[in-house]
Write a protein that holds these residues in place. Structure first.
Motif, mmCIF file in Angstrom:
data_model
loop_
_atom_site.group_PDB
_atom_site.id
_atom_site.type_symbol
_atom_site.label_atom_id
_atom_site.label_comp_id
_atom_site.label_asym_id
_atom_site.label_seq_id
_atom_site.Cartn_x
_atom_site.Cartn_y
_atom_site.Cartn_z
ATOM 1 N N ARG A 263 0.851 -1.182 0.000
ATOM 2 C CA ARG A 263 0.000 0.000 0.000
ATOM 3 C C ARG A 263 0.888 1.233 0.000
ATOM 4 N NH1 ARG A 263 -3.933 -2.948 3.117
ATOM 5 N NH2 ARG A 263 -2.770 -2.634 5.044
ATOM 6 N N ARG B 286 -7.278 -0.364 10.856
ATOM 7 C CA ARG B 286 -7.801 -0.311 9.492
ATOM 8 C C ARG B 286 -9.247 0.176 9.448
ATOM 9 N NH1 ARG B 286 -5.605 0.554 5.123
ATOM 10 N NH2 ARG B 286 -6.727 -0.953 3.851
ATOM 11 N N ASN C 150 -5.899 4.871 8.766
ATOM 12 C CA ASN C 150 -5.314 4.445 7.498
ATOM 13 C C ASN C 150 -4.571 3.131 7.635
ATOM 14 O OD1 ASN C 150 -4.266 4.709 4.749
ATOM 15 N ND2 ASN C 150 -2.305 5.186 5.708
ATOM 16 N N GLU C 151 -3.817 2.991 8.728
ATOM 17 C CA GLU C 151 -2.921 1.841 8.868
ATOM 18 C C GLU C 151 -2.381 1.840 10.293
ATOM 19 O OE1 GLU C 151 -0.979 -0.595 8.419
ATOM 20 O OE2 GLU C 151 -1.067 -1.262 6.345
#
Length: 514
Positions: free
Chosen positions: A84, A286, A290-291
């Motif tokens: 990603r 998630r 975003n992460e």
């Protein structure tokens, strides 16, 4: 393009999997009968004026020079699968772009006459990126990296311009924008400063331009390094928008810790319980962000004595401690960094509690000394003095406390080997390229955000400590905002005191899974 004895170019081999038709009839059919793309103009992002002020600060520092800041390219994970995308933090800070925007993009700040640039500055900034290919193009359906058919729609040039209040241009014009009039300054050329080691294509383009115009490469490396340094130092003090983002990241991280406690009964029953813990936190990251801001450390038992344990393949056993070091990265890319050391069965043993409370006392000492005007290094010194005193009380230090914490001693670092604080922001270890005198030797200033994270780590194999201490690792980490009135603990909503941790856990789950 390399061709094997079978005649098919190697670069075409991935089409053995996709089996994309190449007939003219297919291409003609794919070009038509698509709805028109959205022409909705987005509202200006709240980050846009903040990003503009950051660019202005950089403009003041490098007047008369072209500044080139790449986002970076996609990176291959394996074969034709990419990670990603995450832009370089310096690029995100100057543009306001977060999420997965925008691979291969480059911010170019072109010098103008003094005071005639953006916001009265000395540069005009343009964001170069790959515009969305039209549905009548082959890229639309054939390019698995950039085609809308594969990865979904993206904002076009005018939409990004409206969103970020930043001039945009097609990536095809980038080479000319970077290299025009480049050369030796004292003979009328334009000096380029590049954020290096982000996009190898940009490194090659700028270096080639420098070679062709007789610019000294060694001197240029020094100039580029000064840009890297400046971009780190620009992030030492956070603005109001950044602080909001970081509080959001911390709040979501606390929710993730709650989910981990809920998952502990299943973790205890699984042969890789640390992965259960890791997965529970990742789901929250998630779902709401975003992460992860960094790989989660979900370390149970002796694994908690391994500072960067990210294999997370161990068991989670009743009676052990679980050291969870984790942070959610928001869509804006700002991350939290929080650690708690939890009793898996909900209750600290006497020895675990003794070690835990020593670490908590050290954290509180660091927090107490963290006041505007103090040095950043004072936090570490206050924290480790407490730890050294506890180690001495327990008979573990081979020398006095004063000798241990002296520059020629440091024996306490056998059990507390890392620093107590680091800056936090777009990177979990933010501002890492700032000068020492502005970081470690710097003055605590309102707007700074940093961690306080002392720990003690007694490994199973450490024969210098009593057996009852072995296999215990404890770290407590909070995210701190410096204000004019003193420090604010952004993560204070997550219990810290041993009794509070036990009560909090009891309100979420019972060790039996009831």
């Amino acid at each position: 393009m390399p061709v094997t004895s079978e005649g098919q170019p190697l670069d075409d081999r991935n089409e053995n999997r996709s089996q994309r038709p190449k007939s003219d009839a297919f291409k003609a059919f794919m070009r038509g009968q698509w709805a028109a793309p959205s022409t909705t103009t987005p509202e200006e992002s709240p980050v846009a004026p903040h990003a503009a002020r950051r660019r202005r600060a950089l403009s003041d520092k490098f007047q008369g020079e072209r500044i080139v800041v790449p986002a970076g390219p996609l990176k291959v994970r394996s074969n034709d699968v990419d990670y990603r995308f995450r832009p370089h933090s310096g690029f995100a800070h100057l543009t306001g772009f977060g999420l997965d925007h925008e691979p291969d993009a480059v911010l170019v700040m072109e010098p103008t006459a003094e005071g005639t640039g953006d916001d009265g500055g000395h540069h005009h900034a343009t964001l170069y990126f790959r515009p969305l290919a039209g549905k009548d193009s082959e890229e639309f359906y054939s390019d698995a990296r950039y085609g809308e058919f594969w990865i979904g729609p993206r904002l076009n040039l005018s939409q990004v311009k409206a969103l970020l209040a930043l001039e945009t241009a097609d990536l095809s014009g980038l080479e000319v924008a970077i290299t025009k009039d480049a050369g030796v300054v004292n003979v009328g050329g334009m000096r380029i400063r590049l954020l290096r080691d982000v996009d190898l294509n940009m490194d090659a383009l700028v270096d080639t331009s420098r070679i062709n115009t007789s610019v000294d490469l060694e001197e240029s490396d020094t100039l580029d390094a000064a840009l890297t340094e400046a971009l780190s130092e620009l992030r030492l003090v956070k603005d109001a928008w950044e602080i909001e983002q970081m509080q959001h990241s911390v709040d979501t991280t606390i929710e993730g810790f709650h989910d981990v406690v809920k998952a502990l009964p299943r973790a205890m029953s699984h042969h890789r319980g640390e992965r259960v813990v890791e997965g529970a936190f990742f789901a929250k990251a998630r779902e709401e962000g975003n992460e992860l801001g960094y790989d989660t450390i979900a370390a149970a038992g002796n694994n908690a004595t391994v500072l960067h344990w990210i294999r997370n393949n161990g068991q989670v056993k009743s009676g052990d401690l679980l050291l969870l070091d984790a942070g959610v990265e928001a869509d804006s890319l700002y991350t939290a960094d929080v650690t708690r050391t939890l009793p898996v069965n909900g209750k600290y043993s006497d020895v675990q509690r003794k070690i835990y409370e020593a670490v908590l006392d050290a954290a509180d000492a660091g927090f107490a000394v963290a006041q505007p005007g103090k040095k950043f290094r004072d936090i570490h010194e206050a924290s480790v003095r407490v730890l050294a005193e506890r180690l001495a009380d327990w008979g573990l230090l081979p020398v006095s406390v004063e000798e241990a914490i002296s520059a020629d001693g440091q024996q306490h670092r056998r059990w507390m080997p890392h620093g107590t604080s680091h800056h936090l922001g777009l990177d979990v270890h933010d501002c890492s390229r700032a000068k020492r005198e502005l970081y470690l030797d710097g003055t605590l200033t309102p707007g700074m955000v940093f961690t306080i994270e002392p720990g003690l780590y007694f490994k199973d194999e450490d024969l210098a400590v009593p057996e009852e201490y072995r296999g215990i690792g404890v770290r407590i980490e909070d995210d701190i905002l410096m204000t004019e009135d003193g420090p604010i603990n952004l993560s204070a909503a997550l219990p810290r005191k041993a009794d509070d941790v036990e009560n909090w856990m009891a309100g979420i789950y019972s060790p039996s899974g009831e």
